[in-house]
Design an enzyme around this catalytic site. Sequence first.
Site, PDB file in Angstrom:
ATOM      1  NE  ARG A 217      47.495  83.171  -1.269  1.00 13.89           N
ATOM      2  CZ  ARG A 217      46.955  82.161  -0.587  1.00 13.89           C
ATOM      3  NH1 ARG A 217      47.113  80.918  -0.991  1.00 13.89           N
ATOM      4  NH2 ARG A 217      46.253  82.393   0.505  1.00 13.89           N
TER       5      ARG A 217
ATOM      6  CE  LYS B  71      50.615  78.103  -7.908  1.00 14.02           C
ATOM      7  NZ  LYS B  71      50.549  78.468  -6.498  1.00 14.02           N
TER       8      LYS B  71
ATOM      9  NE  ARG C  13      46.844  69.134   2.804  1.00  7.13           N
ATOM     10  CZ  ARG C  13      46.812  67.857   3.186  1.00  7.13           C
ATOM     11  NH1 ARG C  13      46.658  66.880   2.308  1.00  7.13           N
ATOM     12  NH2 ARG C  13      46.932  67.539   4.458  1.00  7.13           N
TER      13      ARG C  13
HETATM   14  C1  BTN Z   1      51.605  81.798  -5.494  1.00  7.84           C
HETATM   15  O1  BTN Z   1      50.945  81.015  -6.175  1.00  7.84           O
HETATM   16  O2  BTN Z   1      52.180  81.436  -4.450  1.00  7.84           O
HETATM   17  C2  BTN Z   1      51.713  83.233  -5.937  1.00  7.84           C
HETATM   18  C3  BTN Z   1      52.867  83.403  -6.921  1.00  7.84           C
HETATM   19  C4  BTN Z   1      53.049  84.843  -7.357  1.00  7.84           C
HETATM   20  C5  BTN Z   1      54.315  85.014  -8.197  1.00  7.84           C
HETATM   21  C6  BTN Z   1      54.378  86.378  -8.825  1.00  7.84           C
HETATM   22  S1  BTN Z   1      55.661  86.489 -10.036  1.00  7.84           S
HETATM   23  C7  BTN Z   1      55.429  88.210 -10.141  1.00  7.84           C
HETATM   24  C8  BTN Z   1      55.218  88.705  -8.730  1.00  7.84           C
HETATM   25  N1  BTN Z   1      56.474  88.919  -8.070  1.00  7.84           N
HETATM   26  C9  BTN Z   1      56.675  88.097  -7.047  1.00  7.84           C
HETATM   27  O3  BTN Z   1      57.687  88.088  -6.325  1.00  7.84           O
HETATM   28  N2  BTN Z   1      55.627  87.286  -6.905  1.00  7.84           N
HETATM   29  C10 BTN Z   1      54.612  87.553  -7.902  1.00  7.84           C
END
Ligand code: BTN
Length: 323
Positions: A120, A185, A319
């Site tokens: 994100r 996390k 946070r």
């Molecule tokens: C976050 O916490 O920032 C979200 C992470 C999301 C990661 C997943 S891995 C599968 C899919 N492909 C990506 O490029 N991102 C999501």
Amino acid sequence: MRATRQRLLGLLADGHFHSGQALGAALGVSRGAIWKQVSALGALGVDVFRVPGRGYRLARPLELLDRDRILAGLGNPARKRLAELFLLDSVNSTNTFLRERDHDGVAACIAEHQQAGRGRRGRDWISPFGANLYLSLDWPFASLPPDFAALGLAAGVAARRALVDIGCGNIQLKWPNDIYANGAKLGGILLEMRGEPPGPCRVIAGIGINVAMPEAAARDVDQPWTDLSRLIEAPSRNALAARLLDRWIAAFDAFERDGFAGFRAEWRDADLLAGCEVEVADGRQCLSGRARGVAADGALELETATGLQRVVAGDASLRRAES
Ligand code: BTN
């Protein structure tokens, strides 16, 4: 070349030593070619030890993704609903892969490795080969559901159910889309949309869950993290992939029908920061207050000096306030 790498990984997957000569003979290539392939594996984030006189060994045994095992682990409703399952060796991002293709119906993509995994708020998602789970689901909606802003929260609840299915209880959720265990996390969810609301649109939901994060790759992770290998005995990526797909497909179906209502109580039970002093930033403003959980539409409710405020997920980050 890729086929050789796959077969090499298949031979090394047991975590035992294999000599360069034996590997070369099994794959019909020279010892030099084996050495090159092992170097390429290192670049993908696979830790391979080389000990003179003994050969090569993976830092830890590897369970490669297995289509038959994943499909066998799905219940009938999910198996019927899933039109396409892409299982890839290496891809830029499983979300991008699905977004750039047209599908008839529901499609999913799981990869061993992402070259440019996305988190994100423009962050990278560190995605070493064969270590974690990178899974995306492409879901067509005839029209955008009214509670759409809460879809990511429902996906978090469903992911928690999948983790419980594989024996990992005690999972918490951090608004909007983070999955936590023991205060660190464990995973995260990224939602993207294609289409023009209020008409038909597709949501591409991606989830990354740390299963056995290699130390070398972990150096690039910029926040406290944990992985399943620290929480449960011998986690299986195939079992997790199957449970996640099953739970997500059921959850997206339920959400399309009934919205967030069937998920809200569970989300509130799992809320990592309920009752805590927090700070929320959404790019425009920064709010401080006491977190009061999620509203019926998925907004975060915050008790502030000027009264109760609502924050909608969008690009917001949350946070715990410094005490
Ligand atoms: C976050 O916490 O920032 C979200 C992470 C999301 C990661 C997943 S891995 C599968 C899919 N492909 C990506 O490029 N991102 C999501």
